[in-house]
Enzyme design. Structure first.
Site, PDB file in Angstrom:
ATOM      1  N   HIS A 312      14.324  51.001  97.435  1.00  0.00           N
ATOM      2  CA  HIS A 312      14.930  50.626  98.705  1.00  0.00           C
ATOM      3  C   HIS A 312      15.757  51.789  99.201  1.00  0.00           C
ATOM      4  CE1 HIS A 312      17.149  48.325 101.700  1.00  0.00           C
ATOM      5  NE2 HIS A 312      16.152  47.464 101.625  1.00  0.00           N
ATOM      6  N   ASP A 370      10.955  41.799  98.152  1.00  0.00           N
ATOM      7  CA  ASP A 370       9.527  41.537  98.343  1.00  0.00           C
ATOM      8  C   ASP A 370       8.772  41.384  97.040  1.00  0.00           C
ATOM      9  OD1 ASP A 370       9.669  41.558 101.087  1.00  0.00           O
ATOM     10  OD2 ASP A 370       9.686  43.734 101.131  1.00  0.00           O
TER      11      ASP A 370
HETATM   12  N1  CMC Z   1       7.089  53.580  93.625  1.00  0.00           N
HETATM   13  C1  CMC Z   1       7.101  54.829  93.102  1.00  0.00           C
HETATM   14  N2  CMC Z   1       7.937  55.790  93.509  1.00  0.00           N
HETATM   15  C2  CMC Z   1       8.794  55.506  94.503  1.00  0.00           C
HETATM   16  C3  CMC Z   1       8.842  54.218  95.077  1.00  0.00           C
HETATM   17  C4  CMC Z   1       7.960  53.238  94.601  1.00  0.00           C
HETATM   18  N3  CMC Z   1       7.961  52.009  95.128  1.00  0.00           N
HETATM   19  N4  CMC Z   1       9.793  54.203  96.035  1.00  0.00           N
HETATM   20  C5  CMC Z   1      10.324  55.431  96.062  1.00  0.00           C
HETATM   21  N5  CMC Z   1       9.718  56.225  95.128  1.00  0.00           N
HETATM   22  C6  CMC Z   1      10.055  57.608  94.811  1.00  0.00           C
HETATM   23  C7  CMC Z   1       9.488  58.540  95.864  1.00  0.00           C
HETATM   24  O1  CMC Z   1       8.210  59.004  95.515  1.00  0.00           O
HETATM   25  C8  CMC Z   1      10.505  59.628  95.893  1.00  0.00           C
HETATM   26  O2  CMC Z   1      10.266  60.487  94.813  1.00  0.00           O
HETATM   27  P1  CMC Z   1      10.540  62.095  94.966  1.00  0.00           P
HETATM   28  O3  CMC Z   1      11.999  62.219  95.207  1.00  0.00           O
HETATM   29  O4  CMC Z   1      10.100  62.640  93.649  1.00  0.00           O
HETATM   30  O5  CMC Z   1       9.713  62.551  96.106  1.00  0.00           O
HETATM   31  C9  CMC Z   1      11.828  58.926  95.617  1.00  0.00           C
HETATM   32  O6  CMC Z   1      11.463  57.743  94.883  1.00  0.00           O
HETATM   33  C10 CMC Z   1      12.575  58.529  96.871  1.00  0.00           C
HETATM   34  O7  CMC Z   1      11.658  57.852  97.736  1.00  0.00           O
HETATM   35  P2  CMC Z   1      11.755  57.895  99.321  1.00  0.00           P
HETATM   36  O8  CMC Z   1      10.445  57.508  99.896  1.00  0.00           O
HETATM   37  O9  CMC Z   1      12.330  59.215  99.751  1.00  0.00           O
HETATM   38  O10 CMC Z   1      12.841  56.789  99.575  1.00  0.00           O
HETATM   39  P3  CMC Z   1      13.077  56.047 100.934  1.00  0.00           P
HETATM   40  O11 CMC Z   1      14.480  55.613 100.915  1.00  0.00           O
HETATM   41  O12 CMC Z   1      12.657  56.907 102.088  1.00  0.00           O
HETATM   42  O13 CMC Z   1      12.064  54.811 100.887  1.00  0.00           O
HETATM   43  C11 CMC Z   1      11.154  52.663 100.528  1.00  0.00           C
HETATM   44  C12 CMC Z   1      12.441  53.520 100.619  1.00  0.00           C
HETATM   45  C13 CMC Z   1      11.537  51.192 100.462  1.00  0.00           C
HETATM   46  C14 CMC Z   1      10.316  52.887 101.807  1.00  0.00           C
HETATM   47  C15 CMC Z   1      10.361  53.112  99.275  1.00  0.00           C
HETATM   48  O14 CMC Z   1      11.119  52.853  98.108  1.00  0.00           O
HETATM   49  C16 CMC Z   1       9.010  52.406  99.182  1.00  0.00           C
HETATM   50  O15 CMC Z   1       8.049  52.852  99.775  1.00  0.00           O
HETATM   51  N6  CMC Z   1       8.939  51.252  98.425  1.00  0.00           N
HETATM   52  C17 CMC Z   1       7.735  50.451  98.363  1.00  0.00           C
HETATM   53  C18 CMC Z   1       7.648  49.598  99.619  1.00  0.00           C
HETATM   54  C19 CMC Z   1       8.617  48.432  99.570  1.00  0.00           C
HETATM   55  O16 CMC Z   1       8.727  47.717  98.580  1.00  0.00           O
HETATM   56  N7  CMC Z   1       9.302  48.218 100.719  1.00  0.00           N
HETATM   57  C20 CMC Z   1      10.175  47.047 100.873  1.00  0.00           C
HETATM   58  C21 CMC Z   1      11.602  47.420 101.134  1.00  0.00           C
HETATM   59  S1  CMC Z   1      12.648  45.955 101.007  1.00  0.00           S
HETATM   60  C22 CMC Z   1      12.257  45.000 102.388  1.00  0.00           C
HETATM   61  C23 CMC Z   1      12.649  45.623 103.668  1.00  0.00           C
HETATM   62  O17 CMC Z   1      13.796  46.071 103.805  1.00  0.00           O
HETATM   63  O18 CMC Z   1      11.816  45.625 104.590  1.00  0.00           O
END
Ligand code: CMC
Length: 436
Positions: A312, A370
């Site tokens: 998140h 989720d």
């Molecule tokens: N699985 C594997 N690696 C992950 C995941 C994951 N679910 N989420 C983040 N990472 C890694 C990502 O690869 C990155 O690694 P690095 O620093 O080596 O490049 C690091 O963690 C940070 O990720 P980010 O994409 O920069 O983080 P963000 O804050 O931009 O993204 C997120 C947040 C929710 C979009 C992301 O964690 C994700 O895609 N999660 C899966 C989708 C999900 O479950 N979304 C629901 C969010 S809760 C409901 C809502 O609020 O809508």
């Protein structure tokens, strides 16, 4: 000088090649202080650069507070766990809209008003037939929410507080009707009209699952679970869809159009679409034995796969909604006598493995709401395509409360971010004949 409720605390000094500049620092009631950089460009000639807005407070708000490091979520100061355990959804709606929990009379009057707006203009039901049967219900939700502005013109004047209130009540009341109709349309069943002697969530479940030829039997345990799911999703401060609603609203667009914009944004798999994606992922993993393969894929930088329902932007600790959701999930499965759901087995094991894995610990990736909502919604009888629709239904009140707060803020201006331009510098037009 301090604006409205902002409390001057300190100042921050910025040193640039052009000189040193002081900016006011404001403190809120909880959470980090902010540096007010409104005058930055005027004073220094610089913009700030913050793609993804990780360090940007786009507004001042009194609605929802999140402490992502501690895993705290509060609506108007009340912890989400207490609201989910002890409150109900309409009470939560009132709280989000008006800032206080309603007393008995206020609650009765609010419930009465919402209940009396549950029916949809009959002509709107014909809109559904314009969609293909296999249309994604989120596509239908976007269309129908936007179309409300064509049917309820008498509540689109955003400068009139009464019209704003009527539009708000209409959306909270009619979103379940629209969502249930989207579902019924997709499975070829007749629409079920709302039944106003039922509570909000029982009525919604009935509109989704009753059929005219059989008596529908309410299940209070499932209705309470539905209500709790709505409470957990009701607001989440300035997330992508809420910011979309605020941005759309900042131009003066009518509230129905703004909510349609929010629904469109919520649809994405990184946001509201994650509950659908998480369940699809659990199904794809299929068995506990295959979990290590998927954990390895999630860790592989060259593989775009992510563990859906994990991670998140704000929570760097267990999502407090996920804990309540996990409990609700077990209650629903227990009530329905589902003792050995293979998806739940995969989910529990996946959660366990991921929480012990170095990669997930280091990146502070915890299950989010989720992760468990998909299993629960599936058990309640919803197909995966409806999951994000239910999220949109619940989040409507949060979007409205945030939109209303913005419209009523005397400092409100159109939202207009700037950019760091890295394209071609100015160049002369080349006629087609000279382009080779
Ligand atoms: N699985 C594997 N690696 C992950 C995941 C994951 N679910 N989420 C983040 N990472 C890694 C990502 O690869 C990155 O690694 P690095 O620093 O080596 O490049 C690091 O963690 C940070 O990720 P980010 O994409 O920069 O983080 P963000 O804050 O931009 O993204 C997120 C947040 C929710 C979009 C992301 O964690 C994700 O895609 N999660 C899966 C989708 C999900 O479950 N979304 C629901 C969010 S809760 C409901 C809502 O609020 O809508």
């Amino acid at each position: 000088m301090v604006d409205g409720d902002l409390k001057d605390k300190d100042k921050a000094t910025l040193k640039t090649p052009g000189g040193e500049y002081d900016f006011p620092v404001y403190g809120g009631s909880e959470g980090p202080d902010v540096i007010d950089i409104k005058s930055l460009y005027r004073e220094t000639g610089y913009f700030t650069y913050d793609p993804g807005y990780t360090s940007t407070a786009s507004c001042e708000s009194k609605i929802t507070f999140i402490d992502g490091d501690k895993g705290v979520l509060e609506y108007r100061g009340y912890p989400i766990e207490e609201l989910a355990e002890q409150g109900n959804f309409l009470e939560t709606c009132y709280l989000l809209l008006y800032g206080e929990l309603p007393n008995n009379a206020e609650y009765a009057s609010f419930v009465d008003s919402i209940t009396r707006h549950t029916m949809l203009h009959e002509q709107m039901s014909r809109f559904f037939t314009g969609f293909r049967r296999d249309a994604h219900p989120m596509a239908i939700m976007c269309g129908m929410a936007g179309a409300m502005s064509a049917f309820y013109h008498d509540s689109t004047d955003i400068t009139d507080p009464k019209q704003r209130m009527i539009a708000s009540y209409r959306m909270i009341a009619k979103m379940p009707t629209i969502a249930a109709m989207a579902y019924k349309y997709s499975i070829g069943q007749p629409f079920i009209y709302p039944q106003n002697d039922l509570d909000y969530s029982s009525n919604f479940l009935k509109m989704c699952f009753a059929i005219p030829c059989e008596e529908y039997v309410q299940n209070p345990v499932l209705a309470q679970a539905m209500d709790r799911i709505f409470i957990l999703h009701a607001d989440h401060e300035q997330n992508a869809s809420t910011s979309t609603v605020r941005l759309a609203g900042s131009s003066g667009a009518n509230p129905f159009a703004c909510i349609a914009a929010g629904i469109a944004c919520l649809w994405g798999p990184a946001h509201g679409g994650a509950n659908e994606a998480a369940l699809n992922m659990l199904g794809e993993i299929g068995t506990v034995e295959r979990i290590p393969e998927y954990i390895a894929r999630a860790k592989d930088k060259n593989d775009p796969f992510r563990l859906m329902g994990f991670g998140h932007r704000v929570y760097k600790n267990y999502d407090p909604r996920a804990r309540v959701m996990q409990k609700t999930c077990h209650e629903v499965l227990g009530e329905l006598g589902i003792s050995d759901d293979p998806l739940l087995d995969v989910a529990l094991e996946l959660e366990k493995i991921a929480l012990e894995d170095e990669y997930f610990i280091k990146k502070r990736l915890y299950p989010n709401i989720d992760f468990y909502s998909g299993i629960t919604l599936k058990a309640l009888g919803f197909p995966t395509t409806m999951f994000t629709v239910l999220f949109a239904l619940a989040r409507t009140v949060g979007w409205i409360a945030q939109w209303k707060e913005m419209i009523e803020d005397p400092r409100q201006r159109i939202g207009r971010p700037r950019q760091l331009y890295t394209g071609e510098p100015k160049r002369a037009y080349v006629a087609m004949k000279d382009r080779g």
